[in-house]
Design a protein around this motif. Structure first.
Motif, mmCIF file in Angstrom:
data_model
loop_
_atom_site.group_PDB
_atom_site.id
_atom_site.type_symbol
_atom_site.label_atom_id
_atom_site.label_comp_id
_atom_site.label_asym_id
_atom_site.label_seq_id
_atom_site.Cartn_x
_atom_site.Cartn_y
_atom_site.Cartn_z
ATOM 1 N N LEU B 566 0.986 -1.195 -0.163
ATOM 2 C CA LEU B 566 0.115 -0.040 0.061
ATOM 3 C C LEU B 566 0.825 0.995 -0.143
ATOM 4 N N LEU B 567 1.866 1.134 0.841
ATOM 5 C CA LEU B 567 2.833 2.346 1.051
ATOM 6 C C LEU B 567 3.410 2.868 -0.391
ATOM 7 N N GLN B 568 3.791 1.743 -1.263
ATOM 8 C CA GLN B 568 4.606 1.659 -2.354
ATOM 9 C C GLN B 568 3.439 2.529 -3.365
ATOM 10 N N LYS B 569 2.244 2.042 -3.290
ATOM 11 C CA LYS B 569 1.249 2.599 -4.098
ATOM 12 C C LYS B 569 0.968 4.169 -3.688
ATOM 13 N N LEU B 570 1.034 4.375 -2.408
ATOM 14 C CA LEU B 570 0.824 5.626 -1.821
ATOM 15 C C LEU B 570 2.001 6.534 -2.283
ATOM 16 N N GLY B 571 3.135 6.141 -2.723
ATOM 17 C CA GLY B 571 4.397 6.819 -3.234
ATOM 18 C C GLY B 571 5.456 6.793 -2.318
ATOM 19 N N MET B 572 5.589 5.939 -1.196
ATOM 20 C CA MET B 572 6.845 5.917 -0.184
ATOM 21 C C MET B 572 7.779 5.577 -1.317
ATOM 22 N N ASP B 573 9.057 6.155 -0.968
ATOM 23 C CA ASP B 573 10.415 5.645 -1.517
ATOM 24 C C ASP B 573 10.692 4.320 -0.950
#
Lengths: 252, 654
Positions: B566-573
């Motif tokens: 989810l964090l990847q989708k939300l744009g976390m590096d």
């Protein structure tokens, strides 16, 4: 704002290739509310994944404000996602260890927003979506409709301009669905958000200003709502769907 | 497919999914077998008289290990039960009886245990050879590698394992038998729920527990057994109270300081952590307790070893010493006569030790040392030695030659006393004359524990001064160029014969007898019987605690994977995700280790303080011992952390 040019997507190995997207092209203007419809396997989620940069295209281009997203490095893509895109998923995708407020604030902390102003911004967004009273609760303590509204808040709180929704009403009852669609409409109309929603539900799609119909990875039809009433649009969508039921794509 | 083949398949899956647990069971089997090998080894028992207690000590340690490992197995199986409730529910749904499922589950666990036993025993055999080599080298005996299974050790290890599984399975068996399909299939993970809801209660509890912890530590340090036991109880209360309140303190803290949680990865790290702690506060406290016990066992082992070795080293400059405070002691005379027949005069010396007697200040140096440092005044008067004896003894021991100018005295003392005496320059009165200070020497000189050549220090004075002083005791000391096998036994026999003839009770005789060979054996026995079992315990404790932490962490893989997706989708590096995961790990593994350090450091320092002055010096300095203790502990701990982190990073980061 968004320009999709002749994109293709293949899955599988050399001997067994599945064509998920077949030369799809369309434009999305600023402030549009677009629904992409199609039965399961029609390629609508693949399309959304490609636009959201989670997946890559096999051929063609996706341009956002003139920038080809396939040219971006992973780091730039991550930045692009957190600053420009908002996501709403069918199964909410909220983190169960975070409160609703924190789930919404997460989008802001990812954009390195000043920590002091996070709570204020979350409050303001929650007010607009009518979820201020559940901010301190955990996802398991609130209803599906409330969870989805929290997801909507997260999708726009950091000023993202394109909201990508994947079957947002898929896990909701009819009342909560209606409520959510009205909120999406408001976000589109009042807050200026551009929305791209994937759905297989005609009722949901009838809220959009334009509906693209996907079948076997190709755009089968396009419907503009114009100034018509939502109910008229709904019936028209149903007509198209009825037409799609047969194997008409071969004729076209 | 039969139920047994299903058990077999599940067992394979279990060993794969819970690899860390499986490895720990293999290591447990290896440890148990190797120590059981010591218990049944005639070779070991023959090494020395004190080694007779080894089987008992090892058995007691093994029983403790059995209990701890049973807890580990019970915890892990219960944990697996929760994770696999849907699967077990499905078995019951398709028509199996609860009893059959319980049996299947037990069989599955027994297969895993059995599978761990085989490599464990092979490894244990190698480990046993290692232990044997260590013990033999302690006794200065040659070691030759011999492969071969000890059936008795094998049988005992099997018994222990069976005991572990029987103890551990009782609870899970009961649980499966009373389970209902609905509960099993709809077993959903609960979210964070604070153990103690009211913030005032929480605050009170955390304050009370910290106070209890401080009092407990102080009581343990007081050195009294009853107080120590009360202190240990208080520390246990502190650990449980601390972890129960800590899990709810984190969310409470962020409620107050909301701006802090939105900094960097704080939100993700602390929410995951507090959710985990709320669910396993009691387990965390137990783990902290196990860590405390580990560090204390390990540290105590090191301190004991250092004490035993230091005592041996400080005394072992002579091969043989006979001493008596009674000038004409017949038993001593007989012993010396016997020794003289076998040891030529050039390797021995017979001499007297005197007291510097005055009416007023009696031990002017002793009281000075006691005032400036940690010193027990064993003799209430300063001890003296003739220079001629001193010079001869130095030659015997191979030390450099020294001179003594007329009208002066030298001090020969332990190195730590020399440090206390660094500013010493006083003139002393002895034998009716005034003597000036002439220097200090610090080679080993049998001045420790039995105080033959003074307790910690002795004054070297001109011969005529000593002769004019008061007699303290007579000494016969020898240093032989080669070890004299069997000599000590014969000497003792000769002396006993005299005593028997005079109808003496042993303790009534004013006679001191020292043999380096015997002392070496005794030291080796002490290390083997006290220090090794402590290490054994420490290893089992660390492995159990680290395994539970690792299982807990790895079991969260699914949730972490969803979270990072989810964090990847939300744009976390990706870098930020790695950072968040690293922080999560760091906090999770530091939390139980930290309170244990706070307890074990003062405890071990206090224990070092109880050792005789001057015994923990150089490489055995308390701080070095503590350093080694924690380095050892964190080395094993780090292996588990690394195993968990690398698996996790591979599996959960997108």
């Amino acid at each position: 704002m968004l320009k999709v040019e002749n994109i293709e997507k293949y899955y599988g190995s050399a001997n067994n290739v599945t064509k998920a997207l077949d030369r799809i092209s369309f434009d999305v203007a600023d402030g549009e509310f677009i629904a992409i419809m199609g039965s399961s396997g029609s390629g609508k989620t693949t399309l959304l994944n490609c636009i959201s940069t989670i997946d890559t295209v096999s051929a063609g281009k996706i341009l956002l404000d003139g920038v080809d997203i396939s040219d971006l490095s992973p780091k730039e893509l991550a930045r692009f996602r957190r600053e420009r895109l908002g996501f709403v998923f069918q199964d909410f995708n909220l983190l169960d260890t975070l409160t609703i407020e924190e789930n919404i604030g997460l989008a802001l902390s990812l954009t390195y927003t000043n920590p002091r102003s996070v709570q204020k911004q979350v409050q303001a967004m929650a007010q607009k979506l009518g979820i201020t009273d559940i901010l301190n609760k955990f996802p398991y303590q609130v209803s599906g409709g409330q969870k989805q509204r929290a997801a909507c808040a997260r999708a726009m709180v950091a000023g993202q301009s394109l909201l990508l929704a994947d079957e947002p009403t898929g896990a909701l009852d009819s009342k909560a669905s209606k409520n959510l669609l009205e909120i999406l409409t408001r976000m589109n109309r009042d807050m200026g958000g551009t929305i791209l929603m994937v759905t297989h539900d005609a009722y949901s799609a009838s809220y959009a200003s334009r509906v693209l119909f996907l079948k076997d990875g190709r755009i089968f039809n396009e419907l503009l709502r114009g100034n018509r009433e939502r109910t008229d649009s709904y019936h028209e969508i149903l007509n198209v769907l009825a037409m799609m039921g047969g194997d008409i794509s071969d004729v076209i | 497919m039969t139920l047994s083949s299903l058990s077999m398949r599940n067992a394979k899956r279990q060993a794969r999914d819970y690899l860390v647990y499986f490895v720990t069971m293999v290591m447990t089997a290896a440890l148990m077998y190797s120590f059981n090998g010591l218990v049944f080894s005639q070779e070991m028992l023959n090494l020395g008289k004190m080694m007779e207690v080894l089987p008992m000590v090892v058995t007691i340690a093994s029983i403790v290990v059995v209990c701890i490992i049973a807890w580990l197995v019970q915890y892990t199986t219960n944990f697996m039960l929760s994770r696999r409730s849907r699967e077990l529910g499905t078995y019951i749904l398709i028509g199996l009886e609860n009893k059959q499922v319980a049996k299947m589950f037990f069989r599955e666990n027994l297969i895993v245990g059995g599978a761990a036993l085989i490599p464990g025993l092979l490894l244990g055999n190698l480990l046993y050879q290692g232990l044997r080599a260590l013990v033999l080298s302690l006794f200065g005996k040659p070691f030759s590698f011999t492969l071969g299974f000890s059936p008795k050790a094998l049988a005992l290890t099997l018994c222990y394992f069976l005991l572990i599984y029987l103890m551990a399975q009782r609870k899970s068996r009961k649980r499966i038998r009373s389970m209902k399909i609905y509960d099993l299939i709809y077993f959903e993970r609960k979210n964070e729920e604070a153990v103690i809801q009211k913030s005032s209660n929480r605050k009170k509890l955390s304050i009370i527990s910290i106070v209890l912890g401080v009092i407990g530590t102080l009581l343990i340090m007081a050195g009294d057994l009853t107080l120590g036991l009360i202190g240990a109880g208080l520390i246990i209360a502190f650990l449980y109270g601390f972890f129960a309140s800590f899990a709810s303190s984190v969310p409470a803290y962020f409620e107050k300081h909301s701006e802090k949680k939105y900094q960097g990865q704080t939100l993700i790290v602390f929410r995951s952590l507090s959710a985990k702690l709320a669910a396993m506060g009691v387990v965390m406290a137990t783990i902290a307790l196990l860590f405390t016990a580990t560090q204390i066992s390990e540290g105590a082992g090191l301190i004991f070893r250092a004490m035993f070795e230091s005592r041996y080293e400080q005394n072992s400059c002579f091969d043989l010493m006979i001493s008596s405070g009674t000038p004409q002691e017949e038993a001593m005379a007989k012993g010396v006569e016997f020794a003289k027949e076998r040891i030529s005069e050039e390797y021995s010396r017979e001499y007297n030790i005197y007291f510097r007697e005055e009416t007023q200040n009696t031990d002017v140096i002793g009281s000075y040392i006691a005032k400036k440092g940690d010193y027990y005044r064993y003799y209430k008067m300063d001890t003296l030695m003739k220079f001629s004896d001193y010079a001869a003894l130095r030659k015997l021991l191979g030390y450099s030659e020294v001179t003594l100018e007329p009208g002066k005295y030298l001090i020969h003392c332990q190195p730590y006393i020399a440090r206390i005496l660094k500013d010493w320059s006083q003139t002393v009165e002895a034998g009716g004359s005034s003597l000036e200070f002439g220097g200090i020497y610090t080679e080993r000189f049998a001045q420790y524990l039995w105080c033959v050549n003074g307790h910690g220090y002795i004054l070297i004075v001109p011969d005529e001064i000593a002769e004019a002083s008061v007699f303290s005791h007579r000494v016969y000391a020898a240093k032989t160029p080669e070890p004299m096998d069997g000599f000590y036994g014969e000497l003792k026999e000769q002396i006993s014969a005299v005593l028997r003839a005079k109808d003496y009770e042993d303790h009534n005789v004013d006679l001191f007898l020292y043999s380096r060979a015997e002392d070496e054996k005794e030291t080796a026995s002490e290390i083997a019987t006290i220090v090794f079992p402590l290490y054994y315990l420490a290893l089992a404790l660390t492995m159990t605690a680290a395994t539970i932490l690792t299982i807990q962490q790895l079991s969260e893989a699914d949730r972490y994977r969803r979270q990072f997706n989810l964090l990847q989708k939300l744009g976390m590096d990706r870098e930020d995700m790695e950072k968040a995961l690293r922080k999560q790990f760091a906090f999770f593994y530091t939390l139980p280790a930290l309170p244990s350090l706070l307890i074990s450091i003062p405890f071990l320092l206090n224990m070092c303080g109880a050792a005789d002055s001057g015994s923990l010096v150089g490489a055995s300095h308390p701080l070095i011992l503590l350093g080694i203790t924690f380095a050892l502990f964190f080395f094993i701990y780090a292996i588990y952390i690394f195993m968990a982190y690398s698996t996790m990073k591979r599996n959960v980061l997108p």
